[in-house]
Design a protein around this motif. Structure first.
Motif, short mmCIF file in Angstrom:
data_model
loop_
_atom_site.label_atom_id
_atom_site.label_comp_id
_atom_site.label_asym_id
_atom_site.label_seq_id
_atom_site.Cartn_x
_atom_site.Cartn_y
_atom_site.Cartn_z
N VAL A 417 48.45 78.92 37.84
CA VAL A 417 49.44 77.85 37.94
C VAL A 417 48.71 76.50 37.81
O VAL A 417 47.48 76.43 37.82
CB VAL A 417 50.23 77.90 39.27
CG1 VAL A 417 51.04 79.18 39.36
CG2 VAL A 417 49.30 77.75 40.47
N ASP A 418 49.50 75.43 37.72
CA ASP A 418 48.95 74.09 37.50
C ASP A 418 48.67 73.32 38.78
O ASP A 418 47.92 72.34 38.76
CB ASP A 418 49.92 73.28 36.63
CG ASP A 418 50.21 73.99 35.31
OD1 ASP A 418 49.24 74.29 34.59
OD2 ASP A 418 51.40 74.23 35.01
N PHE A 419 49.30 73.72 39.88
CA PHE A 419 49.10 73.03 41.16
C PHE A 419 49.63 73.91 42.27
O PHE A 419 50.36 74.88 42.03
CB PHE A 419 49.83 71.68 41.19
CG PHE A 419 51.34 71.80 41.20
CD1 PHE A 419 52.06 71.77 42.39
CD2 PHE A 419 52.05 71.96 40.02
CE1 PHE A 419 53.44 71.89 42.40
CE2 PHE A 419 53.43 72.08 40.01
CZ PHE A 419 54.13 72.05 41.21
N VAL A 420 49.27 73.59 43.51
CA VAL A 420 49.87 74.24 44.67
C VAL A 420 50.26 73.17 45.68
O VAL A 420 49.72 72.06 45.68
CB VAL A 420 48.93 75.27 45.35
CG1 VAL A 420 48.61 76.41 44.40
CG2 VAL A 420 47.66 74.61 45.86
N ALA A 462 39.54 75.23 46.97
CA ALA A 462 39.85 76.02 45.77
C ALA A 462 40.45 75.13 44.68
O ALA A 462 40.17 75.30 43.49
CB ALA A 462 40.81 77.15 46.14
N GLY A 463 41.29 74.17 45.10
CA GLY A 463 41.87 73.25 44.13
C GLY A 463 40.82 72.39 43.45
O GLY A 463 40.85 72.18 42.24
N ALA A 464 39.87 71.89 44.24
CA ALA A 464 38.80 71.07 43.67
C ALA A 464 37.96 71.87 42.69
O ALA A 464 37.59 71.38 41.61
CB ALA A 464 37.94 70.51 44.80
N ALA A 465 37.68 73.12 43.03
CA ALA A 465 36.88 73.97 42.15
C ALA A 465 37.61 74.24 40.83
O ALA A 465 36.97 74.34 39.77
CB ALA A 465 36.55 75.28 42.85
N ALA A 466 38.93 74.34 40.89
CA ALA A 466 39.73 74.61 39.69
C ALA A 466 40.11 73.33 38.94
O ALA A 466 40.65 73.40 37.84
CB ALA A 466 40.99 75.38 40.06
N GLY A 467 39.85 72.18 39.56
CA GLY A 467 40.25 70.92 38.96
C GLY A 467 41.75 70.72 38.95
O GLY A 467 42.31 70.08 38.05
N LYS A 468 42.44 71.26 39.96
CA LYS A 468 43.89 71.18 40.03
C LYS A 468 44.34 70.59 41.36
O LYS A 468 43.68 70.80 42.39
CB LYS A 468 44.50 72.58 39.83
CG LYS A 468 44.22 73.15 38.44
CD LYS A 468 44.79 74.55 38.26
CE LYS A 468 44.50 75.06 36.86
NZ LYS A 468 45.02 76.44 36.63
N PRO A 469 45.45 69.84 41.37
CA PRO A 469 45.87 69.15 42.58
C PRO A 469 46.41 70.08 43.66
O PRO A 469 47.01 71.12 43.36
CB PRO A 469 46.96 68.19 42.10
CG PRO A 469 47.42 68.74 40.80
CD PRO A 469 46.28 69.50 40.20
#
Length: 536
Positions: A417-420, A462-469
């Motif tokens: 997905v693009d964000f959580v 996990a978001g930072a590692a994936a580059g997602k907000p």
């Protein structure tokens, strides 16, 4: 005798105790009106009168108080409530006050069944109900008495319209027997800078001239009523841009459940919408709303945010949040059963119609549209939802993190997905096995519990590692003392009720990113309210 509750707005004060009047008693069901048409006609007049009074009060204030009163006025003017009550008069020969009481009861039952945020809004409907019934009976509505000197207000609970109209110069503190950290009382008390304690069992029975209230520790003590007050927190000011003192951006967004919420949030300066709950379109529907009906309803909410980011959450329903047209049967433990996205697995066409309506409403209003699903537990579920949303023409897709399993597997979910967005209200009650509506376990549902914050940190990493907000759209985001900790943990946006925006925005301007990160270190004791509550 010291009483303990949940401290939701800091400060220590002592002053005379003033008890807020209880709700109106149930109106009688008889005698039957002699002229049913005339009796039904009284309801529209009463609702218009109540809405006008609330609107007048809204115009006399500004900021948070104004937005809350405008929302309550819109609720009073809602034609659905009046129409339902009029129908009860005509079909069952009920007096108008009783008809309003029963019609409001149906709306309140639907809201409570919906759970979460919607359940908390049932208190708002009860307030509107009592005002309309009082107008029909020609009596004064219950609520906060006129204060002539600084006092500590004590109530079973407080309606938003009551809290919004409080004068911080006269109200030293608020103490309620019910409510929780996510209640309007908590949010507005912080916005007004009034110390407050909620879920304080036994406070209504406490017979003393005064009370000593500690809104940080959540304690209440009998006193002689002598006024003693610590320095008040200044009313927050905010320019509508979410950023830290060093310029680091943190989007401050709004949580919405209706068009009235959207109007209030836009007026409060929200940078967009982090959570649009679509349940309002379904709650009282006898059959599934058509795609066209949904499209129009969603567009009415999205319109004030043209050109801004908006995250729409798909239907969150199930056996714990029943809808008339969606029979789910009985389950031994509904909160852990088929709800949220799980409903769509057996009824994908229901989800597909809603996604089509959401996509169309986004195009109609020109918002930067995103969609997310509730109650996702696994990466496979997230991928299934994302594929259907993208097939409906929605480019940006995310999911809610409100199940502990999803938090623990956030890296796998973020891969599809693009964000959580962390729904901390539900996540907290699942982590602590503590019903968020139950006052006896309200302390466990406080958003600054260390276990919850550690899960937030895991998801943000996990978001930072994936580059997602990674956003937070639960009431943890609405706490000015907690917001810097969430940012320090790596959260990129905070979404909250409109009345909390200025307080959070103002608090973030006082700190830089290094300070936020230092405040969120695992080796550092977490926010002061946790330590004080644990020590108590």
């Amino acid at each position: 005798m010291q009483l303990s509750g949940v401290g939701v707005s800091p400060g220590r004060v002592d002053g005379p105790r003033v008890l807020v009047a209880a709700d109106l008693p149930e109106p009688a069901s008889s005698p039957a009106p002699a002229n049913l048409e005339a009796e039904a006609g009284k309801i529209g007049q009463a609702t218009a009168s109540v809405a006008a009074v609330l609107s007048d009060r809204a115009r006399s204030v500004s900021g948070d108080a104004r937005s809350v009163l405008e929302t309550t006025a819109a609720m009073a003017a809602d034609p659905a409530l009046a129409a339902s009550a009029e129908k009860l008069v005509l079909e069952r020969s009920l007096p108008a006050p009783r008809a309003v009481w029963e019609a409001a009861g149906e709306f309140m039952a639907a809201l409570r069944a919906a759970g979460g945020y919607m359940a908390e809004r049932a208190r708002d409907v009860a307030d509107v109900r009592d005002r309309i019934v009082a107008a029909l009976l020609g009596v004064a509505p219950p609520g906060v008495p006129e204060l002539t000197s600084p006092s500590v207000l004590v109530a079973r609970d407080l309606a938003p319209a009551d809290t919004a109209g409080l004068d911080p110069n006269l109200v030293l503190a608020l103490v309620t027997a019910e409510g929780g950290p996510t209640s309007h009382t908590a949010i507005l008390a912080r916005a007004l800078g009034i110390p407050a304690v909620v879920a304080c069992a036994g406070v209504l029975e406490l017979d003393s001239p005064g009370l000593a209230v500690d809104g940080s520790a959540g304690t209440v003590l009998p006193s002689d009523g002598t006024v003693r007050a610590s320095a008040r927190t200044a009313r927050p000011k905010w320019d509508g841009v979410g950023r830290l003192a060093d310029g680091h951006r943190v989007k401050l967004l709004a949580n919405l459940g209706s068009a009235a919420d959207a109007t209030a949030a836009a007026a409060a300066g929200a940078e967009g919408v982090g959570l649009f709950r679509t349940e309002f379109c379904y709650l009282t529907a006898a059959s599934e709303p058509t795609e066209a009906e949904q499209r129009a309803a969603y567009a009415a909410v999205l319109a004030p945010f043209a050109g801004k980011p908006v995250v729409v959450r798909t239907l969150d329903a199930g056996s714990d949040k029943p809808l008339e047209f969606l029979p789910m049967g009985e389950e031994p433990n509904p909160a852990l059963g088929v709800r949220g996205l799980r409903v769509a697995f057996d009824r994908p066409e229901l989800l597909d119609r809603q996604l089509a309506a959401i996509a169309a409403a986004g195009a109609d209003t020109g918002v930067e549209l995103s969609v997310m699903a509730p109650m996702v537990a696994t990466a496979a579920e997230a991928e299934w939802f994302a594929s259907r949303a993208r097939a409906a023409g929605i480019a940006r897709v995310g999911v809610m993190i409100e199940v502990p399993a999803a938090a623990l597997c956030a890296d796998a979910i973020l891969a599809v997905v693009d964000f959580v967005s962390l729904g901390t209200n539900d996540l907290t009650q699942y982590v602590f096995a503590a019903d968020r509506q139950l006052g006896a376990v309200a302390a466990l549902n406080a958003p600054d519990q260390p276990a919850l914050l550690r899960l937030v940190g895991m998801v943000a990493e996990a978001g930072a590692a994936a580059g997602k907000p990674v956003g937070v759209c639960g009431e943890a985001a609405a706490d000015p003392a907690l917001a810097p900790v969430l940012v320090g943990l790596g959260v990129t946006s905070l979404s909250m009720n409109a009345v909390a925006l200025a307080g959070v925005g103002s608090a973030l301007r006082e700190v830089d990113l290094a300070t936020c990160r230092a405040g969120a270190r695992p080796d550092r004791p977490l926010p002061v309210r946790v330590a004080e509550r644990s020590a108590g």
